[in-house]
Enzyme design. Structure first.
Site, short mmCIF file in Angstrom:
data_model
loop_
_atom_site.label_atom_id
_atom_site.label_comp_id
_atom_site.label_asym_id
_atom_site.label_seq_id
_atom_site.Cartn_x
_atom_site.Cartn_y
_atom_site.Cartn_z
N CYS A 75 42.39 37.47 41.56
CA CYS A 75 40.91 36.44 40.80
C CYS A 75 40.21 35.99 41.02
O CYS A 75 39.47 35.51 40.16
CB CYS A 75 41.43 36.27 39.62
SG CYS A 75 43.14 34.99 39.87
N GLU A 113 44.73 44.11 35.31
CA GLU A 113 43.71 42.76 34.39
C GLU A 113 43.18 41.93 35.30
O GLU A 113 43.77 42.05 37.19
CB GLU A 113 45.35 41.89 34.14
CG GLU A 113 45.47 40.50 33.46
CD GLU A 113 46.05 39.43 34.65
OE1 GLU A 113 46.06 38.50 34.30
OE2 GLU A 113 45.83 39.84 35.37
N ARG A 157 46.06 31.34 27.16
CA ARG A 157 45.22 32.57 28.39
C ARG A 157 44.16 33.70 28.34
O ARG A 157 45.34 34.72 27.66
CB ARG A 157 46.67 32.63 29.68
CG ARG A 157 46.58 33.21 30.83
CD ARG A 157 48.03 33.82 30.99
NE ARG A 157 48.12 34.23 32.38
CZ ARG A 157 47.79 33.13 33.51
NH1 ARG A 157 48.19 32.27 33.47
NH2 ARG A 157 48.03 33.25 34.96
N ARG A 159 42.75 36.79 29.39
CA ARG A 159 42.75 37.22 30.56
C ARG A 159 41.68 38.95 30.10
O ARG A 159 41.27 39.00 29.19
CB ARG A 159 43.13 37.64 31.16
CG ARG A 159 44.60 36.39 31.57
CD ARG A 159 43.84 36.51 33.08
NE ARG A 159 44.19 35.19 33.91
CZ ARG A 159 43.84 33.94 33.77
NH1 ARG A 159 43.40 33.56 33.08
NH2 ARG A 159 44.43 32.66 34.49
#
Length: 318
Positions: A75, A113, A157, A159
């Site tokens: 990422c 993800e 978090r 995502r």
């Protein structure tokens, strides 16, 4: 789709967040790839599988047939904490290794993800390229930004999750779970006797007051978001102090400051980072999960991991 009779491959596997979620439903891992030797060791310690190394050097023909491809592909190329080079960054181009494997094997399900910023990177063009490639390979693709804090773990978090169904299983529609948003807090995941030194600094400033709130039945009212109450030094990244009635900030594999990777928390009249076990709990790993004995590696691994409760909720929907 019957996950219990499915096989999956775990690309950019880290320490096996996808493995945890899929095996919970009875799916079997037939191949894993991870380039980091420390993460690979943790993966092997927990699942008995030795991940192969650099996926760019693995021929797709040498990967076993599988029903599900899952990947938390790197990422940094899309993250707001990085330089946001996207596909100009070699880590961004690793997505195309996923493409060539899909092209050869055509698994029934894709589960990906990445960081929230992927959705906005380059004005949305990066995500558009990703979705277009998956659609051209015959997948009905769906994506959604989800926050782990809505799925039973006290960690803020966010995502992006991408789910793709191969046209052969005729599933065009899919609704992502929204989470139950049950009240949880950092206090719930704390170790009783942690072996971690408190922060001893002269430049601690408590800038905000916070007192626990209780309802008419004496139950604590939890805000389900981080509660900043102070700072260390100039209050930069890793220098902010949070209350345990709130949620943790996003765990990170990198970052500076005295509270790097976990943030700082005011616990029992002391200020400290979270322990590796507490980080494991924030990501939904079970208590029997074997943590890397080197704290620096453990923090990095949990900071890079996917939040398991979110994946379980998505798989439940599937």
């Amino acid at each position: 789709m019957n996950l219990a009779n499915s096989t999956f491959i775990d690309l950019f596997a880290g320490i096996g967040g996808f493995h945890q979620a899929l095996s919970h439903f009875g799916a079997k891992c037939v191949f894993a790839s991870e380039i980091d030797k420390h993460a690979s060791q943790t993966y092997h310690d927990n699942y008995g599988i030795v991940p192969v190394g650099d996926i760019t050097k693995i021929d797709e023909k040498d990967i076993p047939a599988h029903d599900i491809l899952c990947a938390g592909f790197p990422c940094q190329a899309f993250s707001i904490s990085g330089k946001q080079k996207g596909f100009d960054d070699v880590r961004g181009t690793l997505f195309f290794d996923i493409v060539r494997i899909l092209q050869y094997h055509s698994p029934k399900l894709i589960l990906l993800e990445n960081v929230k910023n992927l959705a906005k990177h380059d004005g949305g063009n990066t995500l558009k390229v990703i979705l277009t490639h998956l659609k051209e390979l015959g997948y009905a693709v769906h994506h959604q930004v989800l926050n782990a804090s809505h799925f039973g773990v006290p960690q803020n978090r966010e995502r992006i999750y991408i789910v793709g169904f191969h046209h052969s299983i005729k599933k065009e529609h899919f609704n992502f779970p929204i989470g139950d948003n049950n009240p949880v807090c950092v206090f719930d995941i704390l170790e009783k006797n942690p072996t971690i030194a408190p922060i001893q600094r002269d430049d601690v400033v408590f800038k905000h007051t916070y007192e626990s709130i209780f309802d008419n039945e004496g139950r604590k009212v939890l805000p389900n978001k981080p509660i900043q109450i102070g700072i260390v030094g100039k209050g930069g990244q890793g220098e902010r102090i949070y209350h345990t009635d709130g949620h943790a900030i996003t765990l990170s594999a990198h970052g500076g400051g005295i509270g790097s990777k976990t943030g700082l928390y005011y616990i029992n009249d002391q200020i400290r980072k979270l322990t590796p076990r507490e980080c494991a709990r924030l990501q939904g790993f079970p208590e029997n999960f074997k943590i890397n004995p080197r704290d620096a590696q453990a923090y990095k691994q949990f900071g890079n991991s996917v939040a398991i409760p979110v994946l379980k909720a998505i798989l439940q929907q599937i």
